[in-house]
Motif scaffolding. Structure first.
Motif, PDB file in Angstrom:
ATOM      1  N   ILE A  40     100.418 -40.619 -83.745  1.00 55.17           N
ATOM      2  CA  ILE A  40      99.072 -40.442 -84.293  1.00 55.17           C
ATOM      3  C   ILE A  40      98.830 -41.613 -85.237  1.00 55.17           C
ATOM      4  O   ILE A  40      99.664 -41.900 -86.101  1.00 55.17           O
ATOM      5  CB  ILE A  40      98.938 -39.122 -85.065  1.00 55.17           C
ATOM      6  N   ALA A  41      97.718 -42.298 -85.072  1.00 57.43           N
ATOM      7  CA  ALA A  41      97.371 -43.416 -85.950  1.00 57.43           C
ATOM      8  C   ALA A  41      95.988 -43.186 -86.525  1.00 57.43           C
ATOM      9  O   ALA A  41      95.057 -42.839 -85.800  1.00 57.43           O
ATOM     10  CB  ALA A  41      97.410 -44.732 -85.172  1.00 57.43           C
ATOM     11  N   ILE A  42      95.866 -43.371 -87.835  1.00 62.99           N
ATOM     12  CA  ILE A  42      94.592 -43.170 -88.533  1.00 62.99           C
ATOM     13  C   ILE A  42      94.341 -44.362 -89.453  1.00 62.99           C
ATOM     14  O   ILE A  42      95.246 -44.795 -90.167  1.00 62.99           O
ATOM     15  CB  ILE A  42      94.603 -41.868 -89.362  1.00 62.99           C
ATOM     16  N   ILE A  43      93.120 -44.863 -89.426  1.00 62.01           N
ATOM     17  CA  ILE A  43      92.652 -45.860 -90.385  1.00 62.01           C
ATOM     18  C   ILE A  43      91.378 -45.306 -91.004  1.00 62.01           C
ATOM     19  O   ILE A  43      90.457 -44.898 -90.287  1.00 62.01           O
ATOM     20  CB  ILE A  43      92.361 -47.220 -89.719  1.00 62.01           C
ATOM     21  N   ALA A  44      91.349 -45.234 -92.329  1.00 63.32           N
ATOM     22  CA  ALA A  44      90.188 -44.685 -93.028  1.00 63.32           C
ATOM     23  C   ALA A  44      89.768 -45.627 -94.146  1.00 63.32           C
ATOM     24  O   ALA A  44      90.612 -46.258 -94.786  1.00 63.32           O
ATOM     25  CB  ALA A  44      90.504 -43.302 -93.591  1.00 63.32           C
ATOM     26  N   LEU A  50      87.759 -44.505 -89.611  1.00 62.01           N
ATOM     27  CA  LEU A  50      87.350 -45.529 -88.667  1.00 62.01           C
ATOM     28  C   LEU A  50      88.051 -45.342 -87.317  1.00 62.01           C
ATOM     29  O   LEU A  50      87.461 -45.579 -86.267  1.00 62.01           O
ATOM     30  CB  LEU A  50      87.668 -46.914 -89.226  1.00 62.01           C
ATOM     31  N   VAL A  51      89.311 -44.941 -87.388  1.00 64.12           N
ATOM     32  CA  VAL A  51      90.122 -44.746 -86.182  1.00 64.12           C
ATOM     33  C   VAL A  51      90.980 -43.509 -86.375  1.00 64.12           C
ATOM     34  O   VAL A  51      91.534 -43.289 -87.450  1.00 64.12           O
ATOM     35  CB  VAL A  51      91.034 -45.972 -85.931  1.00 64.12           C
ATOM     36  N   ASP A  52      91.083 -42.712 -85.329  1.00 65.00           N
ATOM     37  CA  ASP A  52      91.955 -41.533 -85.340  1.00 65.00           C
ATOM     38  C   ASP A  52      92.355 -41.269 -83.897  1.00 65.00           C
ATOM     39  O   ASP A  52      91.584 -40.690 -83.122  1.00 65.00           O
ATOM     40  CB  ASP A  52      91.213 -40.335 -85.938  1.00 65.00           C
ATOM     41  N   VAL A  53      93.546 -41.736 -83.499  1.00 72.62           N
ATOM     42  CA  VAL A  53      93.969 -41.617 -82.106  1.00 72.62           C
ATOM     43  C   VAL A  53      95.316 -40.902 -82.020  1.00 72.62           C
ATOM     44  O   VAL A  53      96.163 -41.033 -82.912  1.00 72.62           O
ATOM     45  CB  VAL A  53      94.059 -42.991 -81.410  1.00 72.62           C
ATOM     46  N   THR A  54      95.493 -40.172 -80.948  1.00 73.05           N
ATOM     47  CA  THR A  54      96.740 -39.461 -80.671  1.00 73.05           C
ATOM     48  C   THR A  54      97.153 -39.768 -79.243  1.00 73.05           C
ATOM     49  O   THR A  54      96.341 -39.627 -78.319  1.00 73.05           O
ATOM     50  CB  THR A  54      96.561 -37.940 -80.842  1.00 73.05           C
ATOM     51  N   VAL A  55      98.410 -40.185 -79.040  1.00 73.81           N
ATOM     52  CA  VAL A  55      98.897 -40.516 -77.703  1.00 73.81           C
ATOM     53  C   VAL A  55     100.285 -39.924 -77.501  1.00 73.81           C
ATOM     54  O   VAL A  55     100.985 -39.594 -78.464  1.00 73.81           O
ATOM     55  CB  VAL A  55      98.972 -42.042 -77.477  1.00 73.81           C
TER      56      VAL A  55
END
Length: 409
Positions: A40-44, A50-55
């Motif tokens: 899980i990667a988050i940039i706020a 701004l970004v919230d992805v889960t792979v």
């Protein structure tokens, strides 16, 4: 859960989408190649994600997708949490950072430092000055970890079980680990120190000892203090030292890099995170979710306050992010270190690493975060594997690349 970009103004979404999808593609590729199980990667920035992805997967063999509400082993990303708790107590006048640790832990009087000799015939000398709370915040108090070297001091730690029970760095011939925080602190008090207090940085059980100081000063168990004073006020409802039975399905397995790919190091069912009597190590034994740690990081980015709740004063956050000592023992870098966080400088920013003035840290399970106070921004990645090879490089490079495009133009 808010979708990626849901908090971003419409005019900016066209700029965010390509970067977000590139980040997603790079992380998904690392998972598909077996370099990471999932992430899980988050940039706020401010209150905007701004970004919230889960792979990828939580459980690779079961092909169980990684859920955004997954619970991860934070390992050493516990350290900034415990460091903040110490600064909270200092603000309240319950302790001073220049205080000797022995003022709160009497067993820490008469500490001795390694001078020469082998494990069974060491020569030691008395400390030239007491170890202080500030020394522990900067890992300059003379302690170490059993897994960070092979000096006679490290060998002593292994032989006499100066460690907690964890898959990180354990070997078959190690002595039985300490069962409680009190027992580990007592063993550390009897162990030879690696160097004189304040002499140099050595990554260590320092923050673990700070947890014991918190217990003595507050009169509460460490888990109860952190829950009442930090986790609940910040809305970190999935963070703590234990994973309840009802949450076990969200708790990830732990993998380990090997020549044959990722291998299971620990299952949720076999983990000591299920044991309410486990050692309360504020330096490496907290578990939590990505959303929870995001809130902690945003509090630091916002000068100690989040959602109207003040955890620290700006002055204390400033102190935390002030260079105190040079990091050592982590490859060729000699980056500045503050109170519980590694700090970025012009050199690290030029290399594409931590932005100048930012601060953060990582965990053995390859969780990683940083706070960019200048831009009121944070970035974090949560995953669940041990090792510092290609997988680690893939997730850090992907996150810093996305961050530099979105926040640092």
């Amino acid at each position: 859960m808010l979708a990626a970009g849901a908090l971003v103004p419409a005019a900016a979404r066209d700029e965010v989408a390509p970067v977000r999808e590139q980040l997603r593609a790079e992380l998904a590729n690392a998972a598909a190649r077996g370099r990471i199980p999932g992430a899980i990667a988050i940039i706020a920035k401010g209150t905007e994600r701004l970004v919230d992805v889960t792979v990828g997967h939580s459980d690779i063999a079961a092909k169980k997708p990684l859920g955004h509400d997954a619970i991860f082993r934070l390992y050493s990303m516990s350290k900034p949490i415990t460091s903040v708790a110490i600064l909270m107590l200092a603000e309240r006048g319950k302790l001073r950072l220049e205080d000797p640790v022995a003022h709160y832990l009497p067993e820490w009087r008469d500490m001795r430092v390694y001078v020469s000799g082998e494990l069974d015939d060491m020569v030691t000398e008395p400390v030239r000055r007491p170890v202080t709370i500030a020394d522990l915040l900067t890992h300059s108090g003379g302690l170490t970890y059993h897994f960070t070297g092979d000096t006679p001091v490290h060998q002593y730690y292994r032989k006499y079980g100066v460690m907690r029970d964890t898959p990180v760095g354990r070997m078959s011939g190690d002595g039985a680990p300490a069962r409680t925080l009190r027992e580990l602190v007592a063993r550390l008090s009897r162990a030879p120190m690696l160097h004189q207090p304040g002499e140099t940085f050595a990554y260590s059980y320092s923050t673990t000892v700070l947890g014991a100081v918190i217990e003595r000063v507050s009169g509460q168990r460490l888990d109860r203090f952190l829950k009442a004073e930090l986790f609940l006020p910040l809305g970190m409802t999935d963070t703590g030292f234990y994973v309840a039975e009802a949450d076990l399905d969200r708790f990830t397995p732990l993998y380990r890099e090997s020549a044959d790919g990722l291998q299971v190091a620990e299952t949720p069912e076999s983990s000591d995170y299920r044991d309410p009597a486990r050692l309360l190590d504020g330096g490496g034994a907290i578990a939590g979710s990505a959303d929870d740690y995001l809130r902690f990081a945003q509090m630091l980015a916002n000068d100690g306050t989040l959602g109207g709740v003040q955890i620290l004063s700006k002055a204390s956050v400033d102190a935390m992010f002030t260079p105190r000592i040079a990091l050592a023992g982590f490859g060729p870098e000699h980056a500045p270190f503050g109170y519980g966080v590694l700090l970025g400088d012009a050199e690290s920013e030029a290399r594409g690493g931590l932005p100048a003035g930012a601060g953060g840290w990582a965990g053995s399970g390859n969780t990683w975060f940083f706070v960019d106070r200048k831009r009121r921004s944070v970035a974090l990645v949560m995953t669940h594997f041990l090792g510092n090879g290609e997988g680690q490089a893939a997730i850090r490079n992907a996150l810093t690349s996305a961050y530099s495009q979105l926040v640092r133009p």
